[in-house]
Design a protein around this motif. Sequence first.
Motif, PDB file in Angstrom:
ATOM      1  N   PRO A 161       1.009  -1.052  -0.051  1.00 22.89           N
ATOM      2  CA  PRO A 161      -0.046  -0.034   0.064  1.00 22.89           C
ATOM      3  C   PRO A 161       0.875   1.272  -0.019  1.00 22.89           C
ATOM      4  O   PRO A 161       2.032   1.108   0.499  1.00 22.89           O
ATOM      5  CB  PRO A 161      -0.880  -0.269   1.321  1.00 22.89           C
ATOM      6  N   ARG A 217      -1.109   4.574   4.227  1.00 22.87           N
ATOM      7  CA  ARG A 217      -2.410   4.165   3.844  1.00 22.87           C
ATOM      8  C   ARG A 217      -2.452   2.856   4.731  1.00 22.87           C
ATOM      9  O   ARG A 217      -1.248   2.189   4.987  1.00 22.87           O
ATOM     10  CB  ARG A 217      -2.645   3.544   2.381  1.00 22.87           C
ATOM     11  N   PRO A 218      -3.551   2.169   5.261  1.00 23.72           N
ATOM     12  CA  PRO A 218      -3.492   1.177   5.977  1.00 23.72           C
ATOM     13  C   PRO A 218      -3.069  -0.251   5.027  1.00 23.72           C
ATOM     14  O   PRO A 218      -3.560  -0.014   3.866  1.00 23.72           O
ATOM     15  CB  PRO A 218      -5.070   0.875   6.530  1.00 23.72           C
ATOM     16  N   ASP A 219      -2.587  -1.108   5.596  1.00 21.52           N
ATOM     17  CA  ASP A 219      -2.176  -2.291   4.920  1.00 21.52           C
ATOM     18  C   ASP A 219      -3.397  -3.443   5.180  1.00 21.52           C
ATOM     19  O   ASP A 219      -3.220  -4.011   5.993  1.00 21.52           O
ATOM     20  CB  ASP A 219      -1.004  -3.045   5.338  1.00 21.52           C
ATOM     21  N   CYS A 220      -4.346  -3.377   4.373  1.00 18.37           N
ATOM     22  CA  CYS A 220      -5.582  -4.244   4.417  1.00 18.37           C
ATOM     23  C   CYS A 220      -5.250  -5.560   4.463  1.00 18.37           C
ATOM     24  O   CYS A 220      -6.030  -6.480   5.011  1.00 18.37           O
ATOM     25  CB  CYS A 220      -6.694  -3.903   3.500  1.00 18.37           C
ATOM     26  N   ALA A 221      -4.187  -5.936   3.768  1.00 17.17           N
ATOM     27  CA  ALA A 221      -3.989  -7.593   3.434  1.00 17.17           C
ATOM     28  C   ALA A 221      -3.440  -7.900   4.970  1.00 17.17           C
ATOM     29  O   ALA A 221      -3.421  -9.296   5.197  1.00 17.17           O
ATOM     30  CB  ALA A 221      -2.953  -7.515   2.276  1.00 17.17           C
ATOM     31  N   GLU A 230      -3.831  -6.397   7.997  1.00 17.50           N
ATOM     32  CA  GLU A 230      -4.653  -6.272   9.403  1.00 17.50           C
ATOM     33  C   GLU A 230      -5.830  -7.061   9.337  1.00 17.50           C
ATOM     34  O   GLU A 230      -6.506  -7.376   8.386  1.00 17.50           O
ATOM     35  CB  GLU A 230      -4.985  -4.776   9.027  1.00 17.50           C
ATOM     36  N   LEU A 253      -9.901  -8.017   9.904  1.00 18.18           N
ATOM     37  CA  LEU A 253     -10.862  -7.526   9.563  1.00 18.18           C
ATOM     38  C   LEU A 253     -11.937  -6.622  10.705  1.00 18.18           C
ATOM     39  O   LEU A 253     -11.723  -7.286  11.673  1.00 18.18           O
ATOM     40  CB  LEU A 253     -11.887  -8.309   8.625  1.00 18.18           C
TER      41      LEU A 253
END
Length: 132
Positions: free
Chosen positions: A85, A89-93, A95, A97
């Motif tokens: 990312p 920006r947040p690292d959604c992969a 972190e 849910l």
Amino acid sequence: MLAIGWAFSSMGGHINSLRDELATANETITTLQSANGQMDSELQTLQREERGLRTLLAHQNAALTELDQQQRKTADDLQHALATPPAGRPDCAREPLPVGALRLLQPAKGRGAHPGGEAPTAAGAGAPLPGA
């Protein structure tokens, strides 16, 4: 004496015949030597062309190998860029849910059952969102 004359005359005809055959054989030899020289020249030309084509093929193989390596590096760079990312920006992969999103992913308890376990409400203006 007549016999000797006839023998010389007969041998003379045979000698002339052999002389003609020798001339024909010499012409054939000359023609074959000429053809052999032309084929030798053509063979040398073809061998030079073959060496040139093999050199060209080697250069093309080297260029294709380099192009393949560049393409693989570009694909690796692109894959890394897409997986990472942007800064800040947040690292959604990586972190977890949020709990609300996990609850929405759970299968419904039964047919027509509300995912939150509550009775469905009329959706209208100002109606609260499920799970809120």
